[in-house]
Design an enzyme around this catalytic site. Structure first.
Site: not given
Ligand code: AMP
Length: 320
Positions: A96, A182, A185
């Site tokens: 970050k 993956k 966003k």
């Molecule tokens: P983030 O907003 O990217 O920090 O994600 C929040 C939560 O969602 C975290 O616990 C990630 O592990 C899960 N997550 C985010 N993107 C994915 C994805 N494409 N597949 C599975 N879990 C996800």
């Protein structure tokens, strides 16, 4: 919220409420660690509350972090139990801060470095036994355990139990536009499907999902098709999944049928959540009052911890 977050995290949080005493925080203090706009911060905080309520997180389990200032207070105390070296080695800080360093003014806040200490406070202020984290948060949870250990050692009491990660089998949702990465966003609009998107948008995104790029070895399912099957299963469409999997095994799978079934599953979930949200937003004022009350209730536990911590560390523990 996209279907990656939803299937990979949120549905699990909803489920955990049935077997554990859960608290879920909307972490607005954390949201300040990267560049932010004040008016947007407050708006996003409430938006996230409405979204989580719409997915089935119970109001009594939700609090807003800044309404429980004990998080910041415990963070300061924990700063004094954390080494600078360990913080600067955190992978997420490195990623970050590199990202922030590339932005317009290259400003990297001390809050970004301190983020995992606040996270340790978020966990330990409730003296939590388990944290439902993803593998990406393992390092931060280890830091939390280190802080708790050091604290216990210094005060001479096993006050904090060391929290354990609670891993649940969750699907990893891939981007439908590029199934090698993956769903996320940050990769751009075509790489995620918004849970709150309208029906047409969801159907369109699934229709244009990558299926077979011709790079798959014989007898192996392509990443795109596998992701669509994963989404179908996650949507709870068990019968459709079995029947389409039979087609696949018999070399009779029509991608258009698979896509149609996946779109149907996602649209059903999205419609339900959007309807829930509409009802919540129609009663915004009341919902805000409920969340303020749940935050106040959850705060009692945090306040007890701070009182104990002050006693244990030799800070003054008097009521003014
Ligand atoms: P983030 O907003 O990217 O920090 O994600 C929040 C939560 O969602 C975290 O616990 C990630 O592990 C899960 N997550 C985010 N993107 C994915 C994805 N494409 N597949 C599975 N879990 C996800």
């Amino acid at each position: 919220m996209h279907f990656g977050n939803y299937f990979g995290a949120v549905t699990n949080w909803v489920e955990l409420q049935n077997s554990y005493d859960c608290v879920y925080g909307i972490v607005d203090y954390h949201a300040m660690t990267m560049p932010f706009k004040p008016a947007k911060l407050r708006e996003n905080t409430w938006e996230l509350v409405f979204n989580l309520l719409a997915t089935g997180i119970e109001a009594k389990n939700i609090f807003i972090q800044s309404l429980v200032p004990e998080h910041a207070e415990l963070c300061w105390i924990f700063n004094c139990f954390t080494s600078y070296g360990q913080l600067s080695r955190m992978t997420q800080f490195k990623d970050k801060s590199n990202q922030a360093g590339e932005d317009a003014d290259g400003f990297i806040s001390a809050g970004l470095l301190d983020y995992p200490v606040l996270q340790a406070a978020d966990i330990l202020v409730y003296r939590a036994d388990y944290v439902p984290v993803g593998k990406d948060q393992e390092q931060h949870l280890e830091l939390t355990r280190n802080i708790a250990t050091r604290f216990n050692l210094v005060v001479g009491k096993e006050y904090f139990t060391l929290p354990e990660p609670l891993y649940t089998e969750v699907p990893k949702v891939m981007s439908t536009a590029d199934p090698s990465r993956k769903m996320s966003k940050s990769a751009g609009a075509k790489h995620y499907i918004n849970v709150f998107a309208d029906e047409q948008t969801i159907r369109k995104q699934i229709k244009s999902a990558v299926t077979d790029t011709g790079e798959t070895k014989a007898g192996e399912m392509s990443a795109g098709v596998s992701n669509l099957f994963e989404l179908l299963k996650a949507s709870g469409k068990k019968e459709a999944w079995e029947s389409l999997m039979d087609d696949y095994r018999n070399n009779a799978l029509k991608y258009v049928d698979l896509k149609e079934a996946v779109a149907e599953g996602l649209v059903e979930i999205s419609t339900q959540i959007r309807n829930n949200k509409a009802a919540i937003v129609a009663d915004k004022k009341q919902v805000k009052e409920i969340i303020k009350a749940s935050s106040a209730d959850i705060r009692k536990k945090a306040h007890q911890t701070i009182t104990d911590v002050k006693e244990l560390t030799g800070l003054l523990n008097v009521k003014l």
